[in-house]
Design a protein around this motif. Sequence first.
Motif, mmCIF file in Angstrom:
data_model
loop_
_atom_site.group_PDB
_atom_site.id
_atom_site.type_symbol
_atom_site.label_atom_id
_atom_site.label_comp_id
_atom_site.label_asym_id
_atom_site.label_seq_id
_atom_site.Cartn_x
_atom_site.Cartn_y
_atom_site.Cartn_z
ATOM 1 N N LEU A 134 0.823 -1.212 0.000
ATOM 2 C CA LEU A 134 0.000 0.000 0.000
ATOM 3 C C LEU A 134 0.860 1.267 0.000
ATOM 4 C CD1 LEU A 134 -3.105 0.513 0.126
ATOM 5 C CD2 LEU A 134 -2.759 1.087 2.534
ATOM 6 N N HIS A 135 0.562 2.156 -0.962
ATOM 7 C CA HIS A 135 1.236 3.453 -1.076
ATOM 8 C C HIS A 135 0.190 4.564 -1.053
ATOM 9 C CE1 HIS A 135 5.396 2.233 -2.328
ATOM 10 N NE2 HIS A 135 4.745 1.123 -2.608
ATOM 11 N N LYS A 136 0.471 5.614 -0.272
ATOM 12 C CA LYS A 136 -0.418 6.772 -0.229
ATOM 13 C C LYS A 136 0.407 8.046 -0.089
ATOM 14 C CE LYS A 136 -3.959 9.463 0.239
ATOM 15 N NZ LYS A 136 -4.712 9.858 -0.971
ATOM 16 N N SER A 137 0.090 9.026 -0.939
ATOM 17 C CA SER A 137 0.792 10.308 -0.904
ATOM 18 C C SER A 137 -0.211 11.447 -0.856
ATOM 19 C CB SER A 137 1.684 10.475 -2.140
ATOM 20 O OG SER A 137 2.664 9.471 -2.204
ATOM 21 N N PHE A 138 0.253 12.573 -0.319
ATOM 22 C CA PHE A 138 -0.469 13.834 -0.406
ATOM 23 C C PHE A 138 0.486 14.823 -1.054
ATOM 24 C CE2 PHE A 138 -2.437 11.680 3.227
ATOM 25 C CZ PHE A 138 -3.782 11.776 2.890
ATOM 26 N N GLY A 139 0.257 15.113 -2.335
ATOM 27 C CA GLY A 139 1.201 15.959 -3.057
ATOM 28 C C GLY A 139 2.566 15.290 -3.126
ATOM 29 N N ASP A 140 3.588 15.994 -2.658
ATOM 30 C CA ASP A 140 4.952 15.443 -2.673
ATOM 31 C C ASP A 140 5.263 14.611 -1.425
ATOM 32 O OD1 ASP A 140 5.478 16.660 -5.111
ATOM 33 O OD2 ASP A 140 6.197 18.512 -4.171
ATOM 34 N N ALA A 141 4.343 14.596 -0.486
ATOM 35 C CA ALA A 141 4.589 13.861 0.759
ATOM 36 C C ALA A 141 4.149 12.405 0.607
ATOM 37 C CB ALA A 141 3.838 14.517 1.914
ATOM 38 N N HIS A 142 5.112 11.497 0.651
ATOM 39 C CA HIS A 142 4.851 10.060 0.520
ATOM 40 C C HIS A 142 4.627 9.510 1.926
ATOM 41 C CE1 HIS A 142 6.160 6.091 -1.669
ATOM 42 N NE2 HIS A 142 4.928 6.069 -1.235
ATOM 43 N N ILE A 143 3.376 9.248 2.282
ATOM 44 C CA ILE A 143 3.024 8.903 3.662
ATOM 45 C C ILE A 143 3.153 7.411 3.930
ATOM 46 C CG2 ILE A 143 1.295 9.105 5.466
ATOM 47 C CD1 ILE A 143 2.357 11.787 4.421
ATOM 48 N N LEU A 144 2.546 6.591 3.081
ATOM 49 C CA LEU A 144 2.630 5.133 3.213
ATOM 50 C C LEU A 144 3.493 4.592 2.081
ATOM 51 C CD1 LEU A 144 -1.122 4.321 4.008
ATOM 52 C CD2 LEU A 144 0.727 4.871 5.617
ATOM 53 N N LYS A 145 4.499 3.782 2.441
ATOM 54 C CA LYS A 145 5.543 3.426 1.473
ATOM 55 C C LYS A 145 5.633 1.916 1.241
ATOM 56 C CE LYS A 145 7.960 7.435 3.341
ATOM 57 N NZ LYS A 145 9.083 7.905 4.199
ATOM 58 N N GLY A 146 4.526 1.361 0.801
ATOM 59 C CA GLY A 146 4.544 -0.050 0.443
ATOM 60 C C GLY A 146 4.289 -0.987 1.609
ATOM 61 N N ILE A 147 3.239 -0.727 2.378
ATOM 62 C CA ILE A 147 2.925 -1.542 3.559
ATOM 63 C C ILE A 147 2.123 -2.780 3.150
ATOM 64 C CG2 ILE A 147 1.674 -1.610 5.755
ATOM 65 C CD1 ILE A 147 2.239 1.382 6.021
ATOM 66 N N SER A 148 2.554 -3.916 3.643
ATOM 67 C CA SER A 148 1.809 -5.164 3.482
ATOM 68 C C SER A 148 1.586 -5.779 4.855
ATOM 69 C CB SER A 148 2.578 -6.157 2.596
ATOM 70 O OG SER A 148 2.758 -5.650 1.284
ATOM 71 N N ASN A 149 0.371 -6.268 5.093
ATOM 72 C CA ASN A 149 0.090 -6.888 6.390
ATOM 73 C C ASN A 149 -1.205 -7.675 6.320
ATOM 74 O OD1 ASN A 149 1.307 -6.844 9.188
ATOM 75 N ND2 ASN A 149 -0.820 -6.373 9.705
ATOM 76 N N THR A 150 -1.330 -8.656 7.194
ATOM 77 C CA THR A 150 -2.561 -9.438 7.299
ATOM 78 C C THR A 150 -3.149 -9.251 8.694
ATOM 79 O OG1 THR A 150 -1.775 -11.107 5.726
ATOM 80 C CG2 THR A 150 -3.570 -11.748 7.191
ATOM 81 N N PHE A 151 -4.428 -8.895 8.745
ATOM 82 C CA PHE A 151 -5.142 -8.740 10.003
ATOM 83 C C PHE A 151 -6.082 -9.925 10.147
ATOM 84 C CE2 PHE A 151 -4.101 -4.445 8.511
ATOM 85 C CZ PHE A 151 -3.352 -4.000 9.588
ATOM 86 N N GLU A 152 -5.864 -10.724 11.181
ATOM 87 C CA GLU A 152 -6.551 -11.998 11.298
ATOM 88 C C GLU A 152 -7.890 -11.893 12.021
ATOM 89 O OE1 GLU A 152 -4.124 -15.340 12.469
ATOM 90 O OE2 GLU A 152 -2.310 -14.219 12.018
ATOM 91 N N GLN A 153 -8.809 -12.760 11.608
ATOM 92 C CA GLN A 153 -10.145 -12.815 12.188
ATOM 93 C C GLN A 153 -10.089 -13.384 13.600
ATOM 94 O OE1 GLN A 153 -12.895 -14.717 9.564
ATOM 95 N NE2 GLN A 153 -14.549 -14.805 11.057
ATOM 96 N N GLY A 154 -10.917 -12.810 14.482
ATOM 97 C CA GLY A 154 -10.990 -13.296 15.854
ATOM 98 C C GLY A 154 -9.855 -12.831 16.738
ATOM 99 N N LYS A 155 -9.034 -11.902 16.235
ATOM 100 C CA LYS A 155 -7.898 -11.388 17.010
ATOM 101 C C LYS A 155 -7.942 -9.873 17.063
ATOM 102 C CE LYS A 155 -4.629 -15.166 16.217
ATOM 103 N NZ LYS A 155 -3.256 -15.514 15.777
ATOM 104 N N THR A 156 -7.331 -9.325 18.122
ATOM 105 C CA THR A 156 -7.158 -7.877 18.205
ATOM 106 C C THR A 156 -5.819 -7.538 17.552
ATOM 107 O OG1 THR A 156 -6.372 -8.265 20.465
ATOM 108 C CG2 THR A 156 -8.591 -7.406 20.210
ATOM 109 N N ASN A 157 -5.904 -6.880 16.406
ATOM 110 C CA ASN A 157 -4.741 -6.501 15.607
ATOM 111 C C ASN A 157 -4.418 -5.035 15.874
ATOM 112 O OD1 ASN A 157 -4.560 -8.969 13.533
ATOM 113 N ND2 ASN A 157 -6.717 -8.407 13.751
ATOM 114 N N LEU A 158 -3.276 -4.768 16.494
ATOM 115 C CA LEU A 158 -2.919 -3.410 16.886
ATOM 116 C C LEU A 158 -1.940 -2.784 15.894
ATOM 117 C CD1 LEU A 158 -4.263 -4.429 19.475
ATOM 118 C CD2 LEU A 158 -2.471 -3.293 20.792
ATOM 119 N N ILE A 159 -2.148 -1.496 15.636
ATOM 120 C CA ILE A 159 -1.201 -0.696 14.855
ATOM 121 C C ILE A 159 -0.613 0.332 15.813
ATOM 122 C CG2 ILE A 159 -0.861 0.795 12.853
ATOM 123 C CD1 ILE A 159 -3.562 -0.288 11.794
ATOM 124 N N ILE A 160 0.708 0.296 15.997
ATOM 125 C CA ILE A 160 1.354 1.242 16.909
ATOM 126 C C ILE A 160 2.449 2.006 16.176
ATOM 127 C CG2 ILE A 160 0.832 -0.196 18.911
ATOM 128 C CD1 ILE A 160 3.799 -1.015 18.995
#
Length: 255
Positions: free
Chosen positions: A7-33
């Motif tokens: 996953l890539h996301k930018s706002f203008g020249d600001a590259h915010i997300l730079k190729g993130i890959s992840n799996t969030f599993e069912q029945g679990k608490t998946n935290l982003i810190i």
Amino acid sequence: MIEVKNLHKSFGDAHILKGISNTFEQGKTNLIIGQSGSGKSVFLKCLLGLYDYEEGSIEYNGEVFANLSEDKKRDMRAKIGMVFQGSALFDSLTIEENVMFPLRMFTKLKKDEMRERASIVLKRVNLEDAHKKMPSEASGGMQKRVAIARAIVNNPKYLFCDEPNSGLDPKTAIVIDNLIHEITEEYNITTVINTHDMNSVMEIGDSIMFLKDGLKAWEGSKKTIFKTDNKIVTDFVYSSNLFKKVREAVLKEQG
């Protein structure tokens, strides 16, 4: 399950997300810190479909959200529950009416059926007698429980929480953490939580993704985070002397 690929996301020249890959599993608490500015909020908004992205994909149980028709996207949103940072209750509606709001948006249930469903979830969050109260009459912890009840009233497959402990005292925060964890397991939901609260990590971190400058810098669980030698993670986690002592105790116990 939610699968994120490159996953890539930018706002203008600001590259915010730079190729993130992840799996969030069912029945679990998946935290982003991660620290402020790491991309957590932007990432969560991409998952919710609030932001478009330039590259990559987000799949909900194999369905690519961006490829869905508008009707299918609406159907998908009906399967999503959201707990906002400030609870985001409607001040002019009673607690019962707040909880019923997603049912009005996404279902054709009769009013009595909506009230019955609202009553079930309010009971689940220990607010049986709060139906006719206004949000202004509820404490911060009660408002958060109302927000959780509203998020699960439509039996969602996915639950997103943005800093659910923001503004709460430590004791109440633990109650909210445990409630979210219990509901995740009971309803078998894929739960994704954006947080900076290390107490949440210790309490309910089934799966943890650490973001740094728009990149996934580490992944693990509450059981492995105290063992990691990843300096980026340890600098974040052990900025508090309390967690330094916890890590030392954990490592000592493991020999």
